[in-house]
Write an enzyme that holds these catalytic residues in place. Sequence first.
Site, PDB file in Angstrom:
ATOM      1  N   ASP A 100       7.299   7.441   7.214  1.00  0.00           N
ATOM      2  CA  ASP A 100       7.850   6.804   6.017  1.00  0.00           C
ATOM      3  C   ASP A 100       8.580   7.847   5.164  1.00  0.00           C
ATOM      4  O   ASP A 100       8.751   8.988   5.584  1.00  0.00           O
ATOM      5  CB  ASP A 100       6.745   6.113   5.210  1.00  0.00           C
ATOM      6  CG  ASP A 100       5.700   7.106   4.707  1.00  0.00           C
ATOM      7  OD1 ASP A 100       5.883   8.330   4.935  1.00  0.00           O
ATOM      8  OD2 ASP A 100       4.711   6.672   4.103  1.00  0.00           O
ATOM      9  N   ASP A 143       7.781   9.415   2.372  1.00  0.00           N
ATOM     10  CA  ASP A 143       6.970  10.581   2.025  1.00  0.00           C
ATOM     11  C   ASP A 143       6.833  11.529   3.210  1.00  0.00           C
ATOM     12  O   ASP A 143       6.933  12.739   3.062  1.00  0.00           O
ATOM     13  CB  ASP A 143       5.569  10.140   1.595  1.00  0.00           C
ATOM     14  CG  ASP A 143       5.496   9.936   0.092  1.00  0.00           C
ATOM     15  OD1 ASP A 143       6.525  10.160  -0.582  1.00  0.00           O
ATOM     16  OD2 ASP A 143       4.406   9.545  -0.387  1.00  0.00           O
TER      17      ASP A 143
END
Length: 650
Positions: free
Chosen positions: A511, A513
């Site tokens: 993702d 992050d």
Amino acid sequence: MTAQKNDYGANNIQALEGLEAVRKRPGMYIGSTDFKGLHHLVWEVIDNSIDEHLAGQCDLIEVIVHPDNSMTVKDNGRGIPVGLHEKLQKSALEVVMTVLHAGGKFDKDTYKVSGGLHGVGVSCVNALSSYLKAEVHREGKIFTQEYNQGRPTTEVMEIGEASDTGTYITFRPDKEIFETLEFKYDTLSTRLRELSFLNKGLQLKLTDERDVEEDGSFRVESFFSEGGLVEFVQYLDESRTPIIDEPIFIAGKKDDVEVDVAMQYNTSYSENIYSFVNNITTKDGGTHVSGFKRAITREFSKYATDNGFFSKLKFNVSGEDFREGLTAVISVKVQEPQFKGQTKGELGNSEVTSIVSQCVGDVLKFYLEENPKKAKQIIDKVVLAATAREAARKARESVQRKNVLAGGGLPGKLSDCTSKDPTESEIFLVEGDSAGGTAKQGRDRHFQAILPLRGKILNVEKALEYKIYDNEEIKNMFTALGVSIQEKDGERELNIEKLRYHKIVIMTDADVDGSHITTLILTFFFRYMRALVDQGHIYIAAPPLYQVRKGKQSRYCWNEEERKEAIEIYTKGNPAEASSLKIQRYKGLGEMNADQLWETTMDPETRILRRVTIDDALEADRVFSMLMGEEVPPRRDFIERNAKYAKVDI
Ligand code: 0RA
């Protein structure tokens, strides 16, 4: 007459044998038959057009990618000569296109220094293309000839009248030769931009007919630089803060070697020197870079010492200190360049060192005398760099000493593998303790080690070097990997002789992050363990994005296409069946159990690993400093500009 006829025959056979040699061993001529080799064909054709520009005869080159991945390169040069080649008794055009190394033979008088690593000739491109068409506008007429695998399929034909001059080469790379046929937009645009900076006044236009905009037009980009290397440096430092208002520009020529340099100091702590020989990147530097560094150290040292700037220092100023926060582009033109090293990325001509050193030295000496205020700003920074290096050395040595006192052991958080053979050993750098736990359960402990990294590791682009040694995660990486930074003659060097794993795999969530953390870790490797990147030890793991399940069957999918395919397979195309499927979107590594993580991401038999190559160090560095650095506006601009094509490929 008979003799000439025989000659003609013999020469024809020679041409065919030459082309056959290229097709038999393409790697010998273009390096490889992968993505890189494919793009080499384009560089080769463009090189010939650049030669026309260097001869002062061409100011526009157009590169067009067609929907079927064939390519046209157009220039407005003089056009390849079409007249009779006396010795071979055929059109010079045919000779240039079909005889190996014939390209340069006609133009002894013209200024021809492009090429180098390339320079194998457009006949090579022809030999490796299933189709090629050359169109020449010259002497008020248009001539064409077509080829198949380098063999003419038509005569040189006169097909019309022309009011301009130039050469158009259209070619389709041969699928029998290349592993991939897909030209990559970003690779083409990066190189064309670079060429525009290296050849000021030359316009390079890129059109991608595969990429149609909403209004039906093709994706087009045009590159042109009036300022050349000065603009190149400004472009590279777009997201950094300059120390002097304008880059320093140096141009000189000696013994047929042409030297052009632009340099700027910025407030960052990194050194970025990009070097070129005859327009070709020398990623490992060489004699031109040595000459440049030598001049910088010599002239700044002398100026600083003469003016008392170093009088209070209790330690030596090293060559490196003069280059902290320096961005420079060095471009030399050499008649017969010799390239050294495994990847031929280093200039070997020894005479070039003193030529560059002298050219750069002369200008710098003058610049420092004439601009005392700027000189002081730079020297102040050099003194700061030397002070910081001294602090970093102490911090590093203290950490290394403490580690030795503590028994020189490995980090407590490392789950090491049992094998002691680095060539078969791998280490996974895993985001977070929980994913680290899963990876530890899932791994093959014989050759796979796990080092969990907590949270976001320090942003090294913004940190001073001595601070990074306080960071637990960074200390752990040094000790776990078994590498250390040492100083030799004041230059920092990464010692990787005791590297404990030949594969270092960054494994983070799939993702936003996760990709941010990957970029942070990569920045760290890029800045402080560059040798590991250059030698191909760094990899990125690719966990799947989805699992599609039907009853006891399941499939992992790495992208949308595979997800659709899996649904198609399980529903056999019947949408009513879709409700019987379970589709799981993996947001993080934590959503997989140990067996799944092994099967999808860690098992060498089934996993996908991406090797990190900084083939394009230049673009990667810009992206790093943009995404990580201080200056916010260029970052926003970058993200907006690239939103549609966002894909940081490193
Ligand atoms: C041989 C001689 C001359 C130009 C060229 C080749 C030439 C080759 C290529 C390949 C792509 N574009 C090109 N443009 C020119 C010199 C011609 C003269 O003296 O008029």
